[in-house]
Design a protein around this motif. Structure first.
Motif, PDB file in Angstrom:
ATOM      1  N   ALA A  90      25.762 -31.920  -8.223  1.00  0.00           N
ATOM      2  CA  ALA A  90      26.570 -33.114  -7.971  1.00  0.00           C
ATOM      3  C   ALA A  90      25.763 -34.389  -8.213  1.00  0.00           C
ATOM      4  O   ALA A  90      26.285 -35.366  -8.770  1.00  0.00           O
ATOM      5  CB  ALA A  90      27.107 -33.081  -6.540  1.00  0.00           C
ATOM      6  N   LEU A  91      24.499 -34.389  -7.802  1.00  0.00           N
ATOM      7  CA  LEU A  91      23.658 -35.567  -8.015  1.00  0.00           C
ATOM      8  C   LEU A  91      23.408 -35.802  -9.499  1.00  0.00           C
ATOM      9  O   LEU A  91      23.362 -36.949  -9.959  1.00  0.00           O
ATOM     10  CB  LEU A  91      22.330 -35.392  -7.269  1.00  0.00           C
ATOM     11  CG  LEU A  91      22.407 -35.415  -5.746  1.00  0.00           C
ATOM     12  CD1 LEU A  91      21.036 -35.102  -5.141  1.00  0.00           C
ATOM     13  CD2 LEU A  91      22.917 -36.762  -5.245  1.00  0.00           C
ATOM     14  N   VAL A  92      23.260 -34.731 -10.262  1.00  0.00           N
ATOM     15  CA  VAL A  92      23.061 -34.863 -11.710  1.00  0.00           C
ATOM     16  C   VAL A  92      24.309 -35.433 -12.374  1.00  0.00           C
ATOM     17  O   VAL A  92      24.227 -36.330 -13.233  1.00  0.00           O
ATOM     18  CB  VAL A  92      22.687 -33.498 -12.328  1.00  0.00           C
ATOM     19  CG1 VAL A  92      22.741 -33.563 -13.854  1.00  0.00           C
ATOM     20  CG2 VAL A  92      21.303 -33.070 -11.875  1.00  0.00           C
ATOM     21  N   VAL A  93      25.477 -34.926 -11.987  1.00  0.00           N
ATOM     22  CA  VAL A  93      26.735 -35.446 -12.537  1.00  0.00           C
ATOM     23  C   VAL A  93      26.888 -36.920 -12.211  1.00  0.00           C
ATOM     24  O   VAL A  93      27.302 -37.725 -13.062  1.00  0.00           O
ATOM     25  CB  VAL A  93      27.934 -34.635 -12.001  1.00  0.00           C
ATOM     26  CG1 VAL A  93      29.251 -35.289 -12.413  1.00  0.00           C
ATOM     27  CG2 VAL A  93      27.879 -33.205 -12.516  1.00  0.00           C
ATOM     28  N   ASP A  94      26.534 -37.294 -10.988  1.00  0.00           N
ATOM     29  CA  ASP A  94      26.639 -38.710 -10.601  1.00  0.00           C
ATOM     30  C   ASP A  94      25.650 -39.556 -11.393  1.00  0.00           C
ATOM     31  O   ASP A  94      25.997 -40.654 -11.845  1.00  0.00           O
ATOM     32  CB  ASP A  94      26.386 -38.862  -9.104  1.00  0.00           C
ATOM     33  CG  ASP A  94      26.529 -40.296  -8.643  1.00  0.00           C
ATOM     34  OD1 ASP A  94      27.646 -40.847  -8.749  1.00  0.00           O
ATOM     35  OD2 ASP A  94      25.522 -40.882  -8.187  1.00  0.00           O
ATOM     36  N   ALA A  95      24.433 -39.060 -11.564  1.00  0.00           N
ATOM     37  CA  ALA A  95      23.413 -39.839 -12.276  1.00  0.00           C
ATOM     38  C   ALA A  95      23.753 -40.015 -13.754  1.00  0.00           C
ATOM     39  O   ALA A  95      23.490 -41.069 -14.340  1.00  0.00           O
ATOM     40  CB  ALA A  95      22.052 -39.163 -12.127  1.00  0.00           C
ATOM     41  N   LEU A  96      24.350 -38.984 -14.351  1.00  0.00           N
ATOM     42  CA  LEU A  96      24.645 -39.043 -15.782  1.00  0.00           C
ATOM     43  C   LEU A  96      25.983 -39.676 -16.105  1.00  0.00           C
ATOM     44  O   LEU A  96      26.167 -40.216 -17.201  1.00  0.00           O
ATOM     45  CB  LEU A  96      24.608 -37.626 -16.378  1.00  0.00           C
ATOM     46  CG  LEU A  96      23.265 -36.898 -16.342  1.00  0.00           C
ATOM     47  CD1 LEU A  96      23.409 -35.508 -16.947  1.00  0.00           C
ATOM     48  CD2 LEU A  96      22.186 -37.693 -17.074  1.00  0.00           C
ATOM     49  N   ILE A 210      25.770 -35.035  -1.607  1.00  0.00           N
ATOM     50  CA  ILE A 210      25.125 -33.827  -1.067  1.00  0.00           C
ATOM     51  C   ILE A 210      26.032 -33.134  -0.061  1.00  0.00           C
ATOM     52  O   ILE A 210      26.234 -31.908  -0.119  1.00  0.00           O
ATOM     53  CB  ILE A 210      23.771 -34.193  -0.424  1.00  0.00           C
ATOM     54  CG1 ILE A 210      22.777 -34.619  -1.507  1.00  0.00           C
ATOM     55  CG2 ILE A 210      23.219 -33.027   0.377  1.00  0.00           C
ATOM     56  CD1 ILE A 210      21.477 -35.187  -0.968  1.00  0.00           C
ATOM     57  N   PHE A 211      26.595 -33.891   0.870  1.00  0.00           N
ATOM     58  CA  PHE A 211      27.474 -33.298   1.875  1.00  0.00           C
ATOM     59  C   PHE A 211      28.715 -32.693   1.227  1.00  0.00           C
ATOM     60  O   PHE A 211      29.113 -31.568   1.532  1.00  0.00           O
ATOM     61  CB  PHE A 211      27.894 -34.346   2.899  1.00  0.00           C
ATOM     62  CG  PHE A 211      26.815 -34.692   3.882  1.00  0.00           C
ATOM     63  CD1 PHE A 211      25.745 -33.847   4.079  1.00  0.00           C
ATOM     64  CD2 PHE A 211      26.870 -35.865   4.619  1.00  0.00           C
ATOM     65  CE1 PHE A 211      24.735 -34.161   4.983  1.00  0.00           C
ATOM     66  CE2 PHE A 211      25.872 -36.182   5.528  1.00  0.00           C
ATOM     67  CZ  PHE A 211      24.796 -35.321   5.706  1.00  0.00           C
TER      68      PHE A 211
END
Length: 303
Positions: A90-96, A210-211
């Motif tokens: 999820a963090l990767v999708v948000d960052a990209l 994250i949650f």
């Protein structure tokens, strides 16, 4: 209508409720509907399956079932790893994707359409890696045990209900009793003002991802353990997830879980009274009705 419908609805509703919490948290903080959230359920289930299979291979074979349950020690350990991996995804999708769009000040509709694209990409990638063949965490068969009043449930189903209840209480206490919870509520009310007040908005956004992804992973594993794992499972649950998030009220964690139980019970009763082919329509009817009659949901606050 048999009493067993109640148990079937509660089990299905618990999975829907956990997934809906991630949607309601994402919308309350980021202010857009993330249609890729269902894919986090699918990816979470497959990641846990992959880790559990790897642990079983290293241990020299499948682990013996834990007590009355159908799975061995590898699944709980893999679940912890799967939650971390799904959160990282999820963090990767948000960052990209979503992060750059936010920085450009993109309109909400752009973020929504981007989430559609992310969902298609993640689903296709999942099918490419794992194929579209259904998979299972275990091949062990469980016999439903009588609970009284005509209700029966397997140990796995009771575990799923208990785990869902614990997670909802934990998330609710975290949002209401901790510093990060207060920061999340402040950002939900006014992101710019929260930033001026010294709150790290980027950290709050990462925490929400994250949650949300972690809860989606648990919901996906519950669904895979009780039914089966398929690349389409997230897509099939997407409409019920949104129906529960809107019915419960955006921003309300207990509301999302209660609404999930309502949607699950409504689906189970529809299958019993009308037929399984109408199950998918129940969430749509609930969604339209709540938007027309009470847009803020059961526990939501008016803007």
């Amino acid at each position: 209508m048999t009493p067993q419908v109640l148990m079937d609805g509660l089990v299905a509703g618990a999975m829907i409720g956990l997934g809906a919490i991630g949607i309601t948290l994402t919308y309350s903080i980021l202010r857009f509907s993330n249609f890729a959230h269902g894919e986090f359920l699918s990816w979470g289930a497959y990641l846990v399956l992959a880790v559990a299979s790897g642990l079983g291979f290293l241990a020299g074979g499948p682990a013996s079932p834990l007590g009355p349950f159908s799975f061995g020690w590898t699944l709980p350990v893999a679940l912890v790893a799967g939650i971390a991996l799904t959160a990282a995804l999820a963090l990767v999708v948000d960052a990209l994707l979503f992060g750059p769009l936010r920085h450009r000040g993109s309109a909400v509709i752009i973020l929504v359409m981007a989430s559609f694209g992310a969902a298609l990409t993640l689903r296709s990638l999942l099918e490419f890696i794992f194929t579209s063949k259904p998979m299972y965490f275990t091949s062990a068969l469980q016999i439903a045990r009588p609970l009284g009043g005509g209700l029966r449930a397997t140990p796995d189903q009771l575990l799923a209900l208990g785990l869902a209840a614990i997670l909802v209480v934990a998330i609710h206490l975290l949002l209401t009793r901790t510093a990060i919870g207060r920061s999340m509520r402040a950002v939900s009310e006014n992101r710019q003002l929260a930033g001026i007040a010294g709150i790290d908005v980027r950290m709050v956004i990462r925490t929400v991802w994250i949650f949300g992804a972690g809860l989606a992973c648990v919901a996906g594993v519950m669904s895979g353990l009780l039914v089966q794992i398929r690349p389409q499972m997230g897509l099939d649950l997407l409409l019920p997830l949104f129906a529960a998030a809107i019915l419960g009220g955006i921003g309300s964690v207990p509301g999302a879980m209660i609404a999930g139980l309502i949607v699950g019970l409504a689906e189970a009763m529809t299958v019993q009274l009308v037929g399984a082919e109408w199950r998918a329509a129940v969430a749509f009817v609930i969604l339209v009705a709540i938007l027309l009659l009470r847009p803020r949901g059961l526990f939501g606050r008016p803007e």
